[in-house]
Design an enzyme around this catalytic site. Structure first.
Site, PDB file in Angstrom:
ATOM      1  N   ARG A   1      87.177  24.224  70.394  1.00 34.99           N
ATOM      2  CA  ARG A   1      85.755  24.541  70.314  1.00 34.99           C
ATOM      3  C   ARG A   1      85.152  23.764  69.151  1.00 34.99           C
ATOM      4  O   ARG A   1      85.554  23.926  68.008  1.00 34.99           O
ATOM      5  CB  ARG A   1      85.590  26.044  70.088  1.00 34.99           C
ATOM      6  CG  ARG A   1      84.164  26.521  70.093  1.00 34.99           C
ATOM      7  CD  ARG A   1      84.147  28.060  70.128  1.00 34.99           C
ATOM      8  NE  ARG A   1      82.778  28.539  70.100  1.00 34.99           N
ATOM      9  CZ  ARG A   1      82.078  28.691  68.988  1.00 34.99           C
ATOM     10  NH1 ARG A   1      82.617  28.391  67.820  1.00 34.99           N
ATOM     11  NH2 ARG A   1      80.836  29.126  69.034  1.00 34.99           N
TER      12      ARG A   1
ATOM     13  N   SER B   1      81.367  33.103  79.514  1.00 38.07           N
ATOM     14  CA  SER B   1      80.974  34.196  78.609  1.00 38.07           C
ATOM     15  C   SER B   1      79.959  35.097  79.296  1.00 38.07           C
ATOM     16  O   SER B   1      78.960  34.613  79.845  1.00 38.07           O
ATOM     17  CB  SER B   1      80.315  33.620  77.348  1.00 38.07           C
ATOM     18  OG  SER B   1      81.268  32.913  76.599  1.00 38.07           O
TER      19      SER B   1
ATOM     20  N   LYS C   1      80.666  34.061  64.445  1.00 36.68           N
ATOM     21  CA  LYS C   1      79.365  34.103  65.131  1.00 36.68           C
ATOM     22  C   LYS C   1      78.596  35.324  64.632  1.00 36.68           C
ATOM     23  O   LYS C   1      78.437  36.323  65.358  1.00 36.68           O
ATOM     24  CB  LYS C   1      79.567  34.201  66.655  1.00 36.68           C
ATOM     25  CG  LYS C   1      79.947  32.898  67.313  1.00 36.68           C
ATOM     26  CD  LYS C   1      79.795  33.060  68.815  1.00 36.68           C
ATOM     27  CE  LYS C   1      79.882  31.729  69.526  1.00 36.68           C
ATOM     28  NZ  LYS C   1      79.680  31.897  70.983  1.00 36.68           N
TER      29      LYS C   1
END
Length: 202
Positions: A37, A105, A135
């Site tokens: 990622r 997601s 996050k």
């Protein structure tokens, strides 16, 4: 069937001069999926890294997933892709990637997950279940999502967001197939040992 520990790399927590060693430790501990990622670097920069991570995953019989980037997924021959809310249409992704894994997601939205299953997602992810260090703006999702997902979905689902070994235990008992971990795995003093603690929960 996708099941087990799913580790996700992070530009700060798995810097590129240490990423292979760190990921290998998690694989030795039993991680089943590894996701690359990176929101900032170019595909050209990431391609050699992705190819080497794929080889490393093959060595440990684990799956290699790329976050958000179709071209990079194809060029690195990754096992699949994971996409979020803003990313391209899943039917387009499926067309481009044919038989590869497509993870989506779904935050706290079981209806979206049902739709994604219908549109041929391989797995879906829910979360954050706890405040997330990587996050911090993510909304926290209620755990009832897991029991609801268990009732309606046939595909595996993943939980993410502020996960620790203690928290993972409860989420797995509620029915989660995959546990995605970032901070808790990469900041551990012994990554292999920490990965093993997660694996034992399954």
């Amino acid at each position: 069937m996708l099941k087990g520990l799913y580790v996700i790399t992070d530009e700060k927590l798995t810097p590129y001069d240490k990423i292979f060693d760190m990921v290998e430790q998690s694989l030795k501990g039993g991680a089943k999926l590894v996701q690359l990622r990176d929101k900032n670097n170019t595909d050209d920069f990431l391609l050699p890294i992705a190819k080497d991570l794929k080889k490393l995953c093959n060595k440990y019989d684990a799956l290699f997933i790329v976050n958000d980037r179709i071209e990079l997924t194809i060029k690195s021959d990754a096992d699949g892709i994971h996409v979020g809310e803003e990313d391209v249409d899943i039917s387009e992704i499926r067309k481009a990637l044919r038989d590869k894994i497509v993870g989506v997601s779904c935050y706290g939205d079981v209806e979206r997950a049902i739709l994604m299953e219908r549109l041929s997602a391989t797995y879906v992810a829910f979360g954050s279940f706890y405040p997330s260090l990587t996050k911090p703006k993510s909304k926290v999702v209620d755990k009832s999502v897991i029991t609801e997902a268990k009732r309606f979905l046939k595909i595996p689902f993943c939980v993410i967001g502020g996960i620790t070994v203690e928290r993972a235990k409860e989420l797995i008992e509620l029915g989660a197939d995959l546990v995605a971990v970032i901070s808790d795995i990469w900041t551990a003093e012994n990554i292999e040992e920490r990965a093993r603690e997660y694996v034992e929960l399954f």
